[in-house]
Design an enzyme around this catalytic site. Structure first.
Site, PDB file in Angstrom:
ATOM      1  N   ASP A  41      -4.607  10.507   6.605  1.00  0.00           N
ATOM      2  CA  ASP A  41      -3.870  10.085   7.597  1.00  0.00           C
ATOM      3  C   ASP A  41      -4.097   8.650   7.142  1.00  0.00           C
ATOM      4  O   ASP A  41      -4.582   8.252   5.995  1.00  0.00           O
ATOM      5  CB  ASP A  41      -5.093   9.399   8.489  1.00  0.00           C
ATOM      6  CG  ASP A  41      -4.665   8.524   9.340  1.00  0.00           C
ATOM      7  OD1 ASP A  41      -3.850   8.209  10.254  1.00  0.00           O
ATOM      8  OD2 ASP A  41      -5.906   7.719   9.576  1.00  0.00           O
TER       9      ASP A  41
ATOM     10  N   ASN B  58       5.208   2.055   9.250  1.00  0.00           N
ATOM     11  CA  ASN B  58       5.133   1.525   8.611  1.00  0.00           C
ATOM     12  C   ASN B  58       4.659   1.942   7.125  1.00  0.00           C
ATOM     13  O   ASN B  58       4.296   1.655   5.933  1.00  0.00           O
ATOM     14  CB  ASN B  58       4.710  -0.189   8.781  1.00  0.00           C
ATOM     15  CG  ASN B  58       5.568  -1.310   9.794  1.00  0.00           C
ATOM     16  OD1 ASN B  58       6.265  -1.409   9.783  1.00  0.00           O
ATOM     17  ND2 ASN B  58       4.836  -0.705  10.829  1.00  0.00           N
TER      18      ASN B  58
ATOM     19  N   GLY C 104      -4.631   5.081  15.878  1.00  0.00           N
ATOM     20  CA  GLY C 104      -4.005   6.384  15.374  1.00  0.00           C
ATOM     21  C   GLY C 104      -2.627   6.239  16.783  1.00  0.00           C
ATOM     22  O   GLY C 104      -2.513   7.764  16.847  1.00  0.00           O
TER      23      GLY C 104
ATOM     24  N   SER D 134       2.114   5.756  11.817  1.00  0.00           N
ATOM     25  CA  SER D 134       2.826   3.733  11.797  1.00  0.00           C
ATOM     26  C   SER D 134       4.095   4.646  10.805  1.00  0.00           C
ATOM     27  O   SER D 134       4.163   5.590  10.298  1.00  0.00           O
ATOM     28  CB  SER D 134       1.822   3.396  10.860  1.00  0.00           C
ATOM     29  OG  SER D 134       2.407   1.909  10.579  1.00  0.00           O
TER      30      SER D 134
ATOM     31  N   ASP E 251      -3.716   4.558   8.227  1.00  0.00           N
ATOM     32  CA  ASP E 251      -4.695   3.003   8.218  1.00  0.00           C
ATOM     33  C   ASP E 251      -5.957   4.169   8.427  1.00  0.00           C
ATOM     34  O   ASP E 251      -6.472   4.344   9.402  1.00  0.00           O
ATOM     35  CB  ASP E 251      -4.159   3.099   9.907  1.00  0.00           C
ATOM     36  CG  ASP E 251      -2.932   2.266   9.659  1.00  0.00           C
ATOM     37  OD1 ASP E 251      -2.238   2.125   8.370  1.00  0.00           O
ATOM     38  OD2 ASP E 251      -2.395   1.741  11.041  1.00  0.00           O
TER      39      ASP E 251
HETATM   40  P1  B16 Z   1       3.657   1.299  13.626  1.00  0.00           P
HETATM   41  P2  B16 Z   1      -2.361   5.520  11.088  1.00  0.00           P
HETATM   42  C1  B16 Z   1      -1.610   4.127  12.877  1.00  0.00           C
HETATM   43  O1  B16 Z   1      -2.102   4.978  11.721  1.00  0.00           O
HETATM   44  C2  B16 Z   1      -2.526   3.015  13.566  1.00  0.00           C
HETATM   45  O2  B16 Z   1      -3.875   3.627  13.585  1.00  0.00           O
HETATM   46  C3  B16 Z   1      -2.482   2.545  14.429  1.00  0.00           C
HETATM   47  O3  B16 Z   1      -3.195   1.490  14.976  1.00  0.00           O
HETATM   48  C4  B16 Z   1      -0.654   2.366  14.888  1.00  0.00           C
HETATM   49  O4  B16 Z   1      -0.415   1.735  15.983  1.00  0.00           O
HETATM   50  C5  B16 Z   1      -0.169   3.292  14.891  1.00  0.00           C
HETATM   51  O5  B16 Z   1      -0.190   3.854  13.636  1.00  0.00           O
HETATM   52  C6  B16 Z   1       1.320   2.888  14.766  1.00  0.00           C
HETATM   53  O6  B16 Z   1       1.668   1.873  13.690  1.00  0.00           O
HETATM   54  O7  B16 Z   1       3.490   0.051  14.611  1.00  0.00           O
HETATM   55  O8  B16 Z   1       3.313   0.758  12.386  1.00  0.00           O
HETATM   56  O9  B16 Z   1       4.408   2.240  13.575  1.00  0.00           O
HETATM   57  O10 B16 Z   1      -3.709   5.829  11.385  1.00  0.00           O
HETATM   58  O11 B16 Z   1      -2.160   7.079  12.349  1.00  0.00           O
HETATM   59  O12 B16 Z   1      -2.542   5.462  10.230  1.00  0.00           O
HETATM   60 MG    MG Z   2      -6.350   5.923  11.242  1.00  0.00          MG
END
Ligand code: B16
Ligand code: MG
Length: 220
Positions: free
Chosen positions: A10, A119, A47, A117, A12
């Site tokens: 993962d 991003n 997540g 994410s 974040d």
């Molecule tokens: P974005 P992960 C997740 O990343 C984050 O934990 C979560 O807080 C966020 O809302 C989600 O990505 C979407 O992110 O707005 O940048 O598309 O933990 O799955 O790596």
């Molecule tokens: Mg995460």
């Protein structure tokens, strides 16, 4: 136990801590909408995809908005998030993660990213670690958010391994549930008191190596 041939990370909370940036951005937006948004709410959103995160906030505030307004709000949240996340550098890598990736690469263990994410590819670039990954599955590529296993199943397919040959590292309960739903081995990253269903929970990769991870996985 089948031999582990691949690891899916993962992003974040496992490789980099951008949860604080998500918190600032969502808090700002929630404030504008007149909805209270606590640190605990932010924990619940780890997540969780951008659209589902917005729905969570709207639900909390008992707000019903049209699709166009929701899109504008998500764009705005992302702008606020990027203002902070754009400043990410190699120094933001969580302790021990780069050494662990180097060790896996040297051992010939395939490496994938499984992040909700959108991003994620940009953050990997800013961290300077894109080249470690043979597969990057991010929020742009999936239709179902964690706890659905789609993100990890797509990764295992791209890495050409069976799910029982693949180890997932996750900091979010939704991600641990997703990995379990797909039949993966999963190690939690964070606090053992709040994460359930992982084979083991580690605080991070500091002082960890492949040998110690395998011991934990086998329950030794
Ligand atoms: P974005 P992960 C997740 O990343 C984050 O934990 C979560 O807080 C966020 O809302 C989600 O990505 C979407 O992110 O707005 O940048 O598309 O933990 O799955 O790596
Ligand atoms: Mg995460």
């Amino acid at each position: 136990m089948a031999e582990i041939k691949a690891c899916i990370f993962d992003l974040d909370g496992v490789i980099v801590d951008t949860a604080a940036h998500h918190f600032v951005a969502w808090s700002h937006l929630a404030d504008e909408l007149g909805v209270e948004f606590s640190k605990e709410d932010n924990e619940n959103l780890k997540g969780v995809s951008r659209v589902d995160s917005l729905e969570y906030i709207l639900n909390k505030g008992g707000l019903v908005l049209d699709a166009m307004t929701k899109l504008q709000l998500m764009d705005r949240k992302n702008e606020l998030y990027l203002e902070l996340a754009n400043q990410t550098t190699k120094d933001d890598l969580l302790p021990g993660i780069e050494a662990f990736l180097i060790e896996l690469k040297n051992l010939g263990i395939r490496i994938g990213l499984g992040s909700s994410s959108k991003n994620a590819p940009m953050i990997l670039e800013l961290l300077g670690i894109t080249s470690f990954f043979q597969s990057v599955v991010d929020g742009n590529r999936i239709t179902l958010s964690k706890p659905d296993p789609e993100v990890f199943l797509m990764g295992a397919k791209e890495l050409a391994v069976q799910v029982n040959q693949c180890l997932v590292f996750e900091d979010a309960q939704s991600g641990i549930d997703a990995a379990n739903a797909g039949g993966f081995h999963v190690i939690g990253v964070g606090d053992a008191k709040t994460l359930n269903g992982a084979k083991a929970v580690i605080p991070g990769f500091h002082q960890m190596n492949w040998h110690s991870i395998l011991h934990l996985l086998r329950g030794e």
